[in-house]
Design a protein around this motif. Structure first.
Motif, short mmCIF file in Angstrom:
data_model
loop_
_atom_site.label_atom_id
_atom_site.label_comp_id
_atom_site.label_asym_id
_atom_site.label_seq_id
_atom_site.Cartn_x
_atom_site.Cartn_y
_atom_site.Cartn_z
N ASN A 67 -17.57 -19.48 -35.50
CA ASN A 67 -16.66 -20.42 -36.16
C ASN A 67 -15.19 -20.13 -35.87
OD1 ASN A 67 -18.54 -22.16 -37.25
ND2 ASN A 67 -18.87 -20.85 -39.05
N VAL A 74 -20.59 -33.05 -34.29
CA VAL A 74 -19.16 -33.21 -34.05
C VAL A 74 -19.00 -34.08 -32.81
CG1 VAL A 74 -16.97 -32.03 -33.67
CG2 VAL A 74 -18.71 -30.95 -35.09
N ILE A 116 -9.43 -29.41 -30.94
CA ILE A 116 -8.94 -28.19 -30.30
C ILE A 116 -9.63 -28.07 -28.95
CG2 ILE A 116 -8.65 -25.68 -30.54
CD1 ILE A 116 -7.36 -27.25 -32.85
N SER A 161 -20.99 -31.42 -30.27
CA SER A 161 -21.98 -30.42 -30.66
C SER A 161 -22.89 -31.02 -31.70
CB SER A 161 -21.29 -29.19 -31.24
OG SER A 161 -21.38 -29.18 -32.63
N ASP A 204 -15.09 -24.99 -39.53
CA ASP A 204 -16.30 -25.03 -40.36
C ASP A 204 -16.05 -24.48 -41.77
OD1 ASP A 204 -18.87 -25.62 -40.94
OD2 ASP A 204 -19.79 -24.10 -39.67
N GLU A 215 -7.89 -32.56 -36.12
CA GLU A 215 -7.31 -32.27 -34.81
C GLU A 215 -8.40 -31.75 -33.86
OE1 GLU A 215 -4.03 -29.03 -33.10
OE2 GLU A 215 -4.68 -28.97 -35.17
N LYS A 251 -16.28 -34.80 -37.53
CA LYS A 251 -17.48 -34.09 -37.96
C LYS A 251 -18.27 -35.03 -38.86
CE LYS A 251 -19.10 -29.76 -39.90
NZ LYS A 251 -18.78 -28.36 -40.12
P1 ADP Z 1 -21.56 -26.93 -37.78
O1 ADP Z 1 -21.32 -26.68 -39.24
O2 ADP Z 1 -22.52 -28.04 -37.51
O3 ADP Z 1 -21.86 -25.69 -37.00
P2 ADP Z 1 -18.83 -26.77 -36.84
O4 ADP Z 1 -17.74 -27.24 -37.72
O5 ADP Z 1 -19.06 -25.29 -36.75
O6 ADP Z 1 -20.18 -27.51 -37.24
O7 ADP Z 1 -18.62 -27.33 -35.38
C1 ADP Z 1 -19.62 -27.20 -34.40
C2 ADP Z 1 -19.00 -27.17 -33.01
O8 ADP Z 1 -18.24 -28.35 -32.78
C3 ADP Z 1 -18.03 -26.04 -32.77
O9 ADP Z 1 -18.67 -24.87 -32.34
C4 ADP Z 1 -17.14 -26.61 -31.69
O10 ADP Z 1 -17.77 -26.49 -30.42
C5 ADP Z 1 -17.08 -28.07 -32.04
N1 ADP Z 1 -15.91 -28.36 -32.89
C6 ADP Z 1 -15.86 -28.41 -34.24
N2 ADP Z 1 -14.64 -28.72 -34.67
C7 ADP Z 1 -13.88 -28.87 -33.56
C8 ADP Z 1 -12.51 -29.21 -33.34
N3 ADP Z 1 -11.68 -29.47 -34.34
N4 ADP Z 1 -12.08 -29.26 -32.06
C9 ADP Z 1 -12.92 -29.02 -31.03
N5 ADP Z 1 -14.22 -28.72 -31.17
C10 ADP Z 1 -14.70 -28.64 -32.43
#
Ligand code: ADP
Length: 258
Positions: A200, A63, A150, A56, A212, A148, A77
């Motif tokens: 989130n 990420v 997910i 993403s 997040d 991890e 991330k």
């Molecule tokens: P941002 O702050 O840029 O929005 P996030 O931490 O919300 O970043 O993560 C953005 C996207 O990345 C999430 O909506 C999800 O699709 C994916 N993502 C983030 N962390 C994970 C994880 N640990 N496992 C799988 N997908 C993740």
């Protein structure tokens, strides 16, 4: 060290569509020299073995899917160090301040980004230790947070926003599980997520994972109670529940002995 895999990024692909083009540009931007150094450190430490593809891209971070030495998927991330809206939105004053010139600006931005990554890692770790349903934190290296992954195979779990309430097997159970986790975050981790919403919360095997944690604040933060109420209001709105965030926040604060 591999930077591709057959099922994720095939750099030799002949016919790149417009979307592919954007995809590769994205990678170029992410993997600037600074970020590569962070990734190499994680590789040297044995945390990362293969970098796969983007999962993403947000305004402040991307990420990325990766694998550890055992071949297990992990999520990385990566906070931007360039063109960051994060910097622009939160640290406008740095840009305007005449003391911060050229190199100094760059260094200050990097310090801020690193502090932000460490903050998210610290918050995630505190929540995870308290038993909150969140991805297991693995490591933080400068602007890169490893945690991890997910998901199923190499597909990330959907967010509640992707699914909508009707897409959940048991919406009532998910609702109460979120409330239990918000309470646990407050009472045991002594934190407020402060950016909680359907965007989130990942839904995986009928269960939730809250992601997040960069904006989370300590319970003592002067705005913590307001953030807690807002987090709850977001959850109530998503589930169409006629509860008031402030009232439930008050109950949670009482449980914490406040
Ligand atoms: P941002 O702050 O840029 O929005 P996030 O931490 O919300 O970043 O993560 C953005 C996207 O990345 C999430 O909506 C999800 O699709 C994916 N993502 C983030 N962390 C994970 C994880 N640990 N496992 C799988 N997908 C993740």
């Amino acid at each position: 060290m591999l930077v591709s895999s057959a099922d994720d990024i095939d750099v030799e692909r002949e016919s790149r569509t417009e979307k592919d083009h954007e995809y590769f540009e994205t990678l170029d931007e992410v993997f600037n020299a600074y970020t590569w150094r962070s990734l190499f450190s994680l590789m040297n430490k044995g945390v990362v073995d293969q970098i796969l593809g983007p999962l993403s891209q947000g305004k402040e971070a991307r990420v990325i899917l990766a694998k550890d030495r055992k071949g297990v998927y992990i999520a990385l991330k990566i906070y931007y160090t360039t063109t960051s809206t994060f910097i622009k939105s939160r640290y406008k004053y740095i840009m305007g301040d005449p003391r911060f010139k050229n190199k100094k600006i760059k260094k200050d931005i990097i310090d801020i980004v690193e502090a932000w990554s460490r903050k998210e890692f610290g918050n995630l770790s505190a929540a995870y230790r308290a038993g909150v349903k969140a991805p297991r934190p693995i490591a933080v290296e400068r602007n890169v947070l490893a945690m991890e992954f997910i998901g199923e195979g190499n597909r990330p779990a959907p967010t509640l926003n992707d699914l909508g309430v009707d897409g959940l097997d048991d919406p009532d159970e998910v609702f109460w599980e979120i409330l239990r986790n918000v309470e646990r975050t407050y009472v045991l981790a002594k934190l407020v997520h402060a950016d909680l919403s359907e965007f989130n919360i990942l839904y995986h095997n009928g269960d939730i994972r809250i992601i997040d944690w960069g904006s989370a604040v300590k319970r003592e933060h002067p705005l913590a109670f307001g953030y807690l109420a807002r987090d709850l209001d977001n959850v109530f709105r998503f589930f169409g529940v006629g509860l008031e965030g402030r009232r439930v926040a008050r109950l949670i604060a009482e449980r914490a002995g406040e």
